[in-house]
Design a protein around this motif. Sequence first.
Motif, PDB file in Angstrom:
ATOM      1  N   ALA A  53      -1.761 -14.100  -8.431  1.00  0.00           N
ATOM      2  CA  ALA A  53      -1.238 -12.995  -9.247  1.00  0.00           C
ATOM      3  C   ALA A  53      -2.368 -12.088  -9.720  1.00  0.00           C
ATOM      4  CB  ALA A  53      -0.458 -13.545 -10.439  1.00  0.00           C
ATOM      5  N   THR A  54      -3.495 -12.671 -10.081  1.00  0.00           N
ATOM      6  CA  THR A  54      -4.640 -11.895 -10.534  1.00  0.00           C
ATOM      7  C   THR A  54      -5.224 -11.070  -9.391  1.00  0.00           C
ATOM      8  OG1 THR A  54      -5.165 -13.519 -12.241  1.00  0.00           O
ATOM      9  CG2 THR A  54      -6.929 -12.030 -11.580  1.00  0.00           C
ATOM     10  N   ILE A  55      -5.412 -11.694  -8.240  1.00  0.00           N
ATOM     11  CA  ILE A  55      -5.986 -10.990  -7.084  1.00  0.00           C
ATOM     12  C   ILE A  55      -5.098  -9.816  -6.672  1.00  0.00           C
ATOM     13  CG2 ILE A  55      -6.493 -11.196  -4.609  1.00  0.00           C
ATOM     14  CD1 ILE A  55      -7.377 -14.136  -5.259  1.00  0.00           C
ATOM     15  N   LEU A  56      -3.783 -10.044  -6.658  1.00  0.00           N
ATOM     16  CA  LEU A  56      -2.854  -9.003  -6.207  1.00  0.00           C
ATOM     17  C   LEU A  56      -2.441  -8.054  -7.337  1.00  0.00           C
ATOM     18  CD1 LEU A  56      -0.611 -11.134  -3.822  1.00  0.00           C
ATOM     19  CD2 LEU A  56      -2.404  -9.498  -3.197  1.00  0.00           C
ATOM     20  N   ASP A  57      -2.895  -8.342  -8.564  1.00  0.00           N
ATOM     21  CA  ASP A  57      -2.556  -7.531  -9.733  1.00  0.00           C
ATOM     22  C   ASP A  57      -1.042  -7.381  -9.874  1.00  0.00           C
ATOM     23  OD1 ASP A  57      -3.153  -6.089 -12.040  1.00  0.00           O
ATOM     24  OD2 ASP A  57      -3.144  -4.178 -10.973  1.00  0.00           O
ATOM     25  N   ILE A  58      -0.377  -8.542  -9.850  1.00  0.00           N
ATOM     26  CA  ILE A  58       1.073  -8.566 -10.012  1.00  0.00           C
ATOM     27  C   ILE A  58       1.428  -9.461 -11.185  1.00  0.00           C
ATOM     28  CG2 ILE A  58       1.620  -8.052  -7.612  1.00  0.00           C
ATOM     29  CD1 ILE A  58       2.052 -11.055  -7.161  1.00  0.00           C
ATOM     30  N   SER A  59       2.636  -9.342 -11.636  1.00  0.00           N
ATOM     31  CA  SER A  59       3.113 -10.135 -12.760  1.00  0.00           C
ATOM     32  C   SER A  59       3.223 -11.605 -12.359  1.00  0.00           C
ATOM     33  CB  SER A  59       4.486  -9.611 -13.192  1.00  0.00           C
ATOM     34  OG  SER A  59       5.154 -10.550 -13.985  1.00  0.00           O
ATOM     35  N   LEU A  60       2.594 -12.456 -13.147  1.00  0.00           N
ATOM     36  CA  LEU A  60       2.689 -13.896 -12.918  1.00  0.00           C
ATOM     37  C   LEU A  60       4.135 -14.353 -13.043  1.00  0.00           C
ATOM     38  CD1 LEU A  60       1.241 -16.612 -12.503  1.00  0.00           C
ATOM     39  CD2 LEU A  60       0.878 -16.689 -14.961  1.00  0.00           C
ATOM     40  N   ASP A  61       4.832 -13.817 -14.014  1.00  0.00           N
ATOM     41  CA  ASP A  61       6.234 -14.170 -14.229  1.00  0.00           C
ATOM     42  C   ASP A  61       7.072 -13.812 -12.999  1.00  0.00           C
ATOM     43  OD1 ASP A  61       8.086 -15.348 -15.984  1.00  0.00           O
ATOM     44  OD2 ASP A  61       8.808 -13.384 -16.642  1.00  0.00           O
ATOM     45  N   TRP A  62       6.837 -12.613 -12.458  1.00  0.00           N
ATOM     46  CA  TRP A  62       7.596 -12.204 -11.267  1.00  0.00           C
ATOM     47  C   TRP A  62       7.261 -13.096 -10.073  1.00  0.00           C
ATOM     48  CZ3 TRP A  62       6.043 -10.474  -6.453  1.00  0.00           C
ATOM     49  CH2 TRP A  62       7.077 -10.047  -5.618  1.00  0.00           C
ATOM     50  N   LEU A  63       5.998 -13.421  -9.906  1.00  0.00           N
ATOM     51  CA  LEU A  63       5.601 -14.244  -8.775  1.00  0.00           C
ATOM     52  C   LEU A  63       6.279 -15.614  -8.830  1.00  0.00           C
ATOM     53  CD1 LEU A  63       3.947 -14.514  -6.207  1.00  0.00           C
ATOM     54  CD2 LEU A  63       1.995 -15.200  -7.611  1.00  0.00           C
ATOM     55  N   ILE A  64       6.394 -16.174 -10.026  1.00  0.00           N
ATOM     56  CA  ILE A  64       6.999 -17.497 -10.170  1.00  0.00           C
ATOM     57  C   ILE A  64       8.519 -17.444 -10.090  1.00  0.00           C
ATOM     58  CG2 ILE A  64       7.337 -19.432 -11.772  1.00  0.00           C
ATOM     59  CD1 ILE A  64       4.477 -18.792 -12.815  1.00  0.00           C
ATOM     60  N   THR A  65       9.120 -16.498 -10.808  1.00  0.00           N
ATOM     61  CA  THR A  65      10.583 -16.501 -10.936  1.00  0.00           C
ATOM     62  C   THR A  65      11.299 -15.446 -10.109  1.00  0.00           C
ATOM     63  OG1 THR A  65      10.621 -14.953 -12.806  1.00  0.00           O
ATOM     64  CG2 THR A  65      10.351 -17.313 -13.321  1.00  0.00           C
ATOM     65  N   GLY A  66      10.609 -14.356  -9.816  1.00  0.00           N
ATOM     66  CA  GLY A  66      11.260 -13.238  -9.133  1.00  0.00           C
ATOM     67  C   GLY A  66      12.102 -12.394 -10.055  1.00  0.00           C
ATOM     68  N   ASP A  67      12.099 -12.709 -11.363  1.00  0.00           N
ATOM     69  CA  ASP A  67      12.982 -12.027 -12.310  1.00  0.00           C
ATOM     70  C   ASP A  67      12.346 -10.892 -13.084  1.00  0.00           C
ATOM     71  OD1 ASP A  67      15.105 -13.663 -11.686  1.00  0.00           O
ATOM     72  OD2 ASP A  67      14.647 -15.089 -13.286  1.00  0.00           O
ATOM     73  N   ASP A  68      11.052 -10.757 -13.009  1.00  0.00           N
ATOM     74  CA  ASP A  68      10.365  -9.783 -13.838  1.00  0.00           C
ATOM     75  C   ASP A  68       9.956  -8.593 -12.990  1.00  0.00           C
ATOM     76  OD1 ASP A  68       7.481 -10.078 -16.068  1.00  0.00           O
ATOM     77  OD2 ASP A  68       9.114  -8.657 -16.025  1.00  0.00           O
ATOM     78  N   LYS A  69       9.326  -7.631 -13.630  1.00  0.00           N
ATOM     79  CA  LYS A  69       8.794  -6.501 -12.881  1.00  0.00           C
ATOM     80  C   LYS A  69       7.753  -7.002 -11.889  1.00  0.00           C
ATOM     81  CE  LYS A  69       9.321  -2.941 -16.376  1.00  0.00           C
ATOM     82  NZ  LYS A  69       8.607  -2.016 -17.254  1.00  0.00           N
ATOM     83  N   PHE A  70       7.692  -6.355 -10.755  1.00  0.00           N
ATOM     84  CA  PHE A  70       6.763  -6.724  -9.689  1.00  0.00           C
ATOM     85  C   PHE A  70       5.318  -6.508 -10.103  1.00  0.00           C
ATOM     86  CE2 PHE A  70       4.299  -4.929  -6.114  1.00  0.00           C
ATOM     87  CZ  PHE A  70       4.169  -6.073  -5.369  1.00  0.00           C
ATOM     88  N   TRP A  71       5.036  -5.416 -10.720  1.00  0.00           N
ATOM     89  CA  TRP A  71       3.658  -5.053 -11.018  1.00  0.00           C
ATOM     90  C   TRP A  71       3.365  -5.265 -12.496  1.00  0.00           C
ATOM     91  CZ3 TRP A  71       7.718  -1.873 -10.308  1.00  0.00           C
ATOM     92  CH2 TRP A  71       8.050  -1.024 -11.366  1.00  0.00           C
ATOM     93  N   VAL A  72       2.114  -5.237 -12.823  1.00  0.00           N
ATOM     94  CA  VAL A  72       1.664  -5.281 -14.206  1.00  0.00           C
ATOM     95  C   VAL A  72       1.233  -3.867 -14.559  1.00  0.00           C
ATOM     96  CG1 VAL A  72      -0.047  -6.241 -15.785  1.00  0.00           C
ATOM     97  CG2 VAL A  72       0.853  -7.651 -13.929  1.00  0.00           C
ATOM     98  N   PRO A  73       1.787  -3.297 -15.627  1.00  0.00           N
ATOM     99  CA  PRO A  73       1.399  -1.926 -15.959  1.00  0.00           C
ATOM    100  C   PRO A  73      -0.104  -1.831 -16.184  1.00  0.00           C
ATOM    101  CG  PRO A  73       3.094  -2.744 -17.474  1.00  0.00           C
ATOM    102  CD  PRO A  73       2.701  -3.866 -16.579  1.00  0.00           C
TER     103      PRO A  73
END
Length: 111
Positions: A53-73
């Motif tokens: 998640a850190t490398i791809l700069d994406i939401s950890l929550d989304w990566l785990i659950t698929g329920d959150d926003k894809f990206w981190v603002p």
Amino acid sequence: METTIGRRIRQSCKARKVSQKTLAEKMGWDESQLSRVINDQRKVSAGEIAEIATILDISLDWLITGDDKFWVPSDVAARHDRDPETGEYRQNLDDLDVFRSIGLVYKQAYR
């Protein structure tokens, strides 16, 4: 079709224009290890998920659950630094990491 962590990693690589080879290298893996994760043939640890998640700069929550926003603002920060030469402002990346962590903790606590 159920979305899995592997599929979300593949989607994130594509959206972020990060090759799977590059992600594997940054993880210290060979491409076959990442391929097994993406194809749901290998489980990943919590630490590995956080690193991806850190490398791809994406939401950890989304990566785990698929329920959150894809990206981190990327514009969330307490301070902004002003470049004296250009006069432009940019977010302070140290603050950004702190806010991402705090935000994730609050999201988990108040579900």
